[in-house]
Design a protein around this motif. Structure first.
Motif, PDB file in Angstrom:
ATOM      1  N   GLU A 153      -0.607  -4.324   2.072  1.00  0.00           N
ATOM      2  CA  GLU A 153      -1.904  -3.760   1.687  1.00  0.00           C
ATOM      3  C   GLU A 153      -2.806  -3.551   2.892  1.00  0.00           C
ATOM      4  N   GLY A 154      -2.481  -4.191   4.005  1.00  0.00           N
ATOM      5  CA  GLY A 154      -3.238  -3.955   5.233  1.00  0.00           C
ATOM      6  C   GLY A 154      -3.159  -2.520   5.700  1.00  0.00           C
ATOM      7  N   LEU A 155      -2.102  -1.813   5.265  1.00  0.00           N
ATOM      8  CA  LEU A 155      -1.988  -0.394   5.624  1.00  0.00           C
ATOM      9  C   LEU A 155      -3.170   0.408   5.090  1.00  0.00           C
ATOM     10  N   ALA A 156      -3.657   0.024   3.902  1.00  0.00           N
ATOM     11  CA  ALA A 156      -4.805   0.729   3.322  1.00  0.00           C
ATOM     12  C   ALA A 156      -6.072   0.456   4.117  1.00  0.00           C
ATOM     13  N   VAL A 157      -6.129  -0.670   4.832  1.00  0.00           N
ATOM     14  CA  VAL A 157      -7.273  -0.954   5.709  1.00  0.00           C
ATOM     15  C   VAL A 157      -7.189  -0.088   6.961  1.00  0.00           C
ATOM     16  N   VAL A 158      -5.954   0.123   7.443  1.00  0.00           N
ATOM     17  CA  VAL A 158      -5.752   0.981   8.617  1.00  0.00           C
ATOM     18  C   VAL A 158      -6.113   2.429   8.292  1.00  0.00           C
ATOM     19  N   GLN A 159      -5.609   2.888   7.163  1.00  0.00           N
ATOM     20  CA  GLN A 159      -5.845   4.276   6.749  1.00  0.00           C
ATOM     21  C   GLN A 159      -5.741   4.347   5.230  1.00  0.00           C
ATOM     22  N   GLU A 160      -6.803   4.790   4.573  1.00  0.00           N
ATOM     23  CA  GLU A 160      -6.832   4.814   3.107  1.00  0.00           C
ATOM     24  C   GLU A 160      -5.710   5.657   2.514  1.00  0.00           C
ATOM     25  N   GLY A 161      -5.222   6.618   3.244  1.00  0.00           N
ATOM     26  CA  GLY A 161      -4.164   7.496   2.746  1.00  0.00           C
ATOM     27  C   GLY A 161      -2.853   6.774   2.515  1.00  0.00           C
ATOM     28  N   PHE A 162      -2.719   5.576   3.103  1.00  0.00           N
ATOM     29  CA  PHE A 162      -1.479   4.802   2.913  1.00  0.00           C
ATOM     30  C   PHE A 162      -1.422   4.093   1.558  1.00  0.00           C
ATOM     31  N   ALA A 163      -2.542   4.018   0.852  1.00  0.00           N
ATOM     32  CA  ALA A 163      -2.633   3.227  -0.385  1.00  0.00           C
ATOM     33  C   ALA A 163      -1.510   3.509  -1.387  1.00  0.00           C
ATOM     34  N   PRO A 164      -1.160   4.797  -1.656  1.00  0.00           N
ATOM     35  CA  PRO A 164      -0.101   5.057  -2.657  1.00  0.00           C
ATOM     36  C   PRO A 164       1.279   4.534  -2.247  1.00  0.00           C
ATOM     37  N   PHE A 165       1.455   4.275  -0.946  1.00  0.00           N
ATOM     38  CA  PHE A 165       2.777   3.861  -0.456  1.00  0.00           C
ATOM     39  C   PHE A 165       2.935   2.341  -0.384  1.00  0.00           C
ATOM     40  N   VAL A 166       1.859   1.610  -0.653  1.00  0.00           N
ATOM     41  CA  VAL A 166       1.899   0.150  -0.503  1.00  0.00           C
ATOM     42  C   VAL A 166       2.956  -0.475  -1.407  1.00  0.00           C
ATOM     43  N   LEU A 167       2.930  -0.125  -2.687  1.00  0.00           N
ATOM     44  CA  LEU A 167       3.856  -0.727  -3.649  1.00  0.00           C
ATOM     45  C   LEU A 167       5.320  -0.402  -3.329  1.00  0.00           C
ATOM     46  N   PRO A 168       5.668   0.885  -3.098  1.00  0.00           N
ATOM     47  CA  PRO A 168       7.076   1.192  -2.771  1.00  0.00           C
ATOM     48  C   PRO A 168       7.558   0.498  -1.499  1.00  0.00           C
ATOM     49  N   ILE A 169       6.683   0.437  -0.471  1.00  0.00           N
ATOM     50  CA  ILE A 169       7.085  -0.204   0.788  1.00  0.00           C
ATOM     51  C   ILE A 169       7.338  -1.691   0.570  1.00  0.00           C
ATOM     52  N   ALA A 170       6.427  -2.354  -0.164  1.00  0.00           N
ATOM     53  CA  ALA A 170       6.588  -3.787  -0.429  1.00  0.00           C
ATOM     54  C   ALA A 170       7.876  -4.058  -1.197  1.00  0.00           C
ATOM     55  N   VAL A 371      15.087  -9.887  -9.168  1.00  0.00           N
ATOM     56  CA  VAL A 371      14.635  -9.168 -10.365  1.00  0.00           C
ATOM     57  C   VAL A 371      13.240  -9.627 -10.773  1.00  0.00           C
ATOM     58  N   MET A 372      13.018 -10.941 -10.793  1.00  0.00           N
ATOM     59  CA  MET A 372      11.727 -11.468 -11.233  1.00  0.00           C
ATOM     60  C   MET A 372      10.611 -11.107 -10.257  1.00  0.00           C
ATOM     61  N   VAL A 373      10.901 -11.116  -8.951  1.00  0.00           N
ATOM     62  CA  VAL A 373       9.893 -10.741  -7.950  1.00  0.00           C
ATOM     63  C   VAL A 373       9.482  -9.282  -8.120  1.00  0.00           C
ATOM     64  N   LEU A 374      10.460  -8.400  -8.332  1.00  0.00           N
ATOM     65  CA  LEU A 374      10.159  -6.972  -8.525  1.00  0.00           C
ATOM     66  C   LEU A 374       9.394  -6.750  -9.827  1.00  0.00           C
ATOM     67  N   VAL A 375       9.762  -7.487 -10.869  1.00  0.00           N
ATOM     68  CA  VAL A 375       9.034  -7.392 -12.141  1.00  0.00           C
ATOM     69  C   VAL A 375       7.582  -7.818 -11.941  1.00  0.00           C
ATOM     70  N   LEU A 376       7.369  -8.882 -11.171  1.00  0.00           N
ATOM     71  CA  LEU A 376       6.010  -9.353 -10.895  1.00  0.00           C
ATOM     72  C   LEU A 376       5.184  -8.291 -10.196  1.00  0.00           C
ATOM     73  N   ILE A 377       5.760  -7.666  -9.174  1.00  0.00           N
ATOM     74  CA  ILE A 377       5.021  -6.648  -8.416  1.00  0.00           C
ATOM     75  C   ILE A 377       4.657  -5.465  -9.315  1.00  0.00           C
ATOM     76  N   LEU A 378       5.594  -5.041 -10.158  1.00  0.00           N
ATOM     77  CA  LEU A 378       5.324  -3.921 -11.057  1.00  0.00           C
ATOM     78  C   LEU A 378       4.307  -4.308 -12.142  1.00  0.00           C
ATOM     79  N   MET A 379       4.363  -5.549 -12.616  1.00  0.00           N
ATOM     80  CA  MET A 379       3.438  -6.010 -13.652  1.00  0.00           C
ATOM     81  C   MET A 379       2.005  -6.113 -13.134  1.00  0.00           C
ATOM     82  N   PHE A 380       1.843  -6.726 -11.955  1.00  0.00           N
ATOM     83  CA  PHE A 380       0.499  -7.046 -11.470  1.00  0.00           C
ATOM     84  C   PHE A 380      -0.065  -5.998 -10.510  1.00  0.00           C
ATOM     85  N   GLY A 381       0.799  -5.273  -9.795  1.00  0.00           N
ATOM     86  CA  GLY A 381       0.347  -4.117  -9.038  1.00  0.00           C
ATOM     87  C   GLY A 381      -0.286  -4.379  -7.696  1.00  0.00           C
TER      88      GLY A 381
END
Length: 644
Positions: A153-170, A371-381
């Motif tokens: 999520e620090g990428l969004a602090v560097v440049q707001e345009g990175f925000a949509p890519f945070v979840l896929p990258i993580a 599986v559970m870690v990925l489910v968590l990320i998708l659930m909580f965002g």
């Protein structure tokens, strides 16, 4: 605690003697301390990424002013000093079970040193240990998710345009992390220490530069500011504890990972590097928010100037990957202990290094965690939502550890009652306050680790109970060995070779032996009745490995002992035996195993749904052949039916 055959382990009162010296990590103090920096402190070291941020802009927002900033920083300092430094670094780590730490090791230590039998007091203690282990699994799922996500999520602090890519990258980073587990981390692990050393130095440098601009933040060391925070706004201060505790997450890892590096290196690393670096960074974040209240949105990354934020994101991401690796490795280690201690069915355990201790890989655990870690990320965002789920498992485990410590200092170390009570009360005040504050987070996500803990607790206790019932039923129907030998040895045809009958009970005749004689009508020249026992200590020395009893007429009773951190390699141990006839040759040795099938009982020992759950776990347990490393072409399995 015993294992043998394909059935369950023996009851929890079957413990071995205490002697031996256990395991001691090898290496220089500085080298081990550097290793500890890379593995042990990954979790607590990445807390600055989100702890201050969540405290001020999380679910219970605080005013970003002098009183609240001083109050929060003061709470963090005194919590780190009392809970992490006092409770874990200098007290709990003294409670090493032959060099090993963690909830299960502490439980085994107390049981062995107090001689606790199967009474109500002992059962309560076992339940506490099992509950702490169950909560640990919830923590294992949330830590990688929140750590990696907060760094990316620090990428969004560097440049707001990175925000949509945070979840896929993580998610991509975490998938890659779990995929490489099968290859082992021995090679890449050598880089953990240096990377984390650079990370902690960076924390200290960024914090120092910020403190220089507002040195008055050092007043937060005064505990009166923490007290003033509660006087100023008691309700918000209490709720804020649920976020402040994020600064303490990972404290349990210090104790659990003691066996890898030893007590002294972990203590040295904490006192001289980790604790100062963390506190300087928290003070620096406080100083930054005093200068610029809007920085509370992400004070960790805002500490760096714009040109240095991207490198800081990369360094923080590496640190969170290392922290996640440590948690995954910890999950493997705890599962291995639980299997050996008879709390879980056998699982496939692969060794990924011929030299590095503890380098193991459990495929089932690895993929379930992923599986559970990925489910968590998708659930909580986002990390802020995950922070609401984080903490309750950690504080619950901390509270349980304090309860077990109370028994330890009084019953094992024999401390004076006033001292034991005072110390326990101090820790319980902190642990209790943090736990109760986190209870308020249950509707916002705290339910998740509790649900995971409940499922894990149910599985662990169902397996342990079913295992005890099965052992009891097998013992009830077992024929005395002396009678069997007298009647069978003179009538059955004897054939050449050695037959090893693995049995979970070190008395009576194994069911596999009875079935073999019934169907094949022969006995081998040498018959070994072998029971593998798992001790309540991590390591059993080779000179205490074997106990052999000559039963006469070619029959021998053999008990093989291992620690709960060791692998049971039966063929390797047999090759060292010279006390019962000729040398063991695998090509002349047959291993007979009994596979139990459960039947409904007229006197059920537990509820029907738990019996069905236990039966399912028994069917899906790892084969005893692979678990005990038996040669695949020398194993014969014979079925039997058991009512529980």
């Amino acid at each position: 605690m015993t294992n043998g055959g394909t059935g369950p382990a023996a009851d929890a009162t079957s413990l071995v003697d205490e002697g031996g010296h256990g395991h001691h990590p090898k290496g220089s103090l500085s080298g081990l301390a550097l290793g500890a920096v890379g593995v042990v402190y990954g979790d607590i070291g990445t807390s600055p990424l989100y702890a201050m941020k969540e405290t001020f802009v999380g679910h219970h927002k605080l005013a970003v002013d002098l009183a609240h900033i001083y109050g929060v920083v003061s709470l963090i300092f005194w919590s780190l000093l009392i809970i992490v430094t006092g409770k874990y670094i200098f007290l709990t780590m003294r409670a090493d079970n032959k060099g090993e730490g963690g909830s299960l090791a502490l439980l085994a230590l107390i049981q062995r040193r107090t001689g606790a039998g199967p009474g109500r007091w002992s059962r309560s203690l076992v339940m506490l240990g099992v509950l702490a282990t169950a909560l640990f699994f919830g923590d294992c799922m949330i830590t990688p998710a929140i750590s990696v996500l907060s760094a990316v999520e620090g990428l969004a602090v560097v440049q707001e345009g990175f925000a949509p890519f945070v979840l896929p990258i993580a998610m991509a980073i975490l998938i890659g992390l779990f995929v490489i587990q099968a290859r082992g981390t021995d090679t890449i692990g050598k880089f953990f220490g240096p990377v984390m050393l650079v990370y902690f130095i960076t924390l200290a440098v960024l914090g120092t530069l910020s403190i220089i601009e507002r040195p008055d933040v050092l007043k937060a060391f005064d505990p009166s500011w923490a007290i003033h925070f509660f006087v100023l706004d008691p309700k918000l201060a209490f709720l804020a504890l649920g976020s402040v505790v994020l600064a303490l997450t990972g404290a349990e890892a210090l104790y659990a990972d003691m066996g890898h590096f030893g007590r002294k290196p972990i203590q040295v690393a904490w006192v001289w590097l980790i604790f100062p670096a963390l506190m300087i960074n928290y003070l620096g974040q406080g100083a930054l928010m005093l200068r610029n209240p809007s920085a509370a949105e992400n004070p960790f990354f805002m500490l760096a100037s714009e040109g240095w934020r991207l490198p800081l994101v990369i360094l923080a991401t590496l640190a969170t990957i290392i922290a996640s690796q440590a948690v995954i490795t910890g999950a493997f280690s705890v599962c291995q202990q639980a299997v050996q201690l008879g709390l879980m069915p056998r699982l496939r355990i692969n060794h990924t290094s011929a030299s590095a201790l503890g380098q193991i890989y459990l495929p089932a655990v690895n993929w379930a965690l992923m599986v559970m870690v990925l489910v968590l990320i998708l659930m909580f965002g986002e990390s802020s939502n995950l922070a609401a789920a984080y903490g309750i498992a950690v504080t619950g485990t901390m509270f349980i550890t304090t309860c077990m410590l109370a028994v330890l200092v009084r019953r094992v170390w024999n401390w004076p009652l006033p001292v034991a009570v005072a110390l326990t009360a101090l820790f319980l005040v902190f642990d209790g306050a943090y736990f109760l504050s986190n209870v308020t987070k249950i509707p916002d996500g705290g339910w998740f680790p509790l649900l995971v803990g409940l499922v894990a607790f149910t599985l662990l206790t169902t397996w342990a109970k079913g295992r005890q019932l099965m052992i009891a039923r097998l013992r009830e129907s077992a024929m005395p060995i002396k009678i069997f030998i007298e009647s069978a040895a003179n009538t059955a045809t004897r054939v050449q070779g050695t037959a090893v009958f693995m049995t979970s009970t070190p008395d009576g005749v194994p069911h596999a032996l009875l079935h073999n004689l019934k169907h094949n009508k022969v006995l081998h020249e040498r018959v070994i009745l072998l029971t593998v026992k798992i001790a309540d200590e991590p390591y059993v020395d080779d000179d205490r490995r074997m106990k052999i009893e000559d039963l006469g007429k070619g029959f021998h009773r053999m008990i093989m002992k291992y620690g709960f951190m060791q692998d049971a390699d039966v063929p390797a141990a047999l090759k060292q035996v010279s006390a019962c006839g000729a040398e063991f040759k695998m090509m002349d040795t047959s291993f007979f195993l009994a596979r139990q099938t459960l039947l409904p009982s007229a006197r059920p020992g537990m509820m029907i749904w738990r019996e069905k759950l236990f039966a399912w776990m028994l069917r899906n347990a790892e084969s005893a052949m692979e678990f005990f490393r038996l040669p695949t072409n020398r194993v014969v399995e014979l079925g039997s039916q058991v009512e529980i």
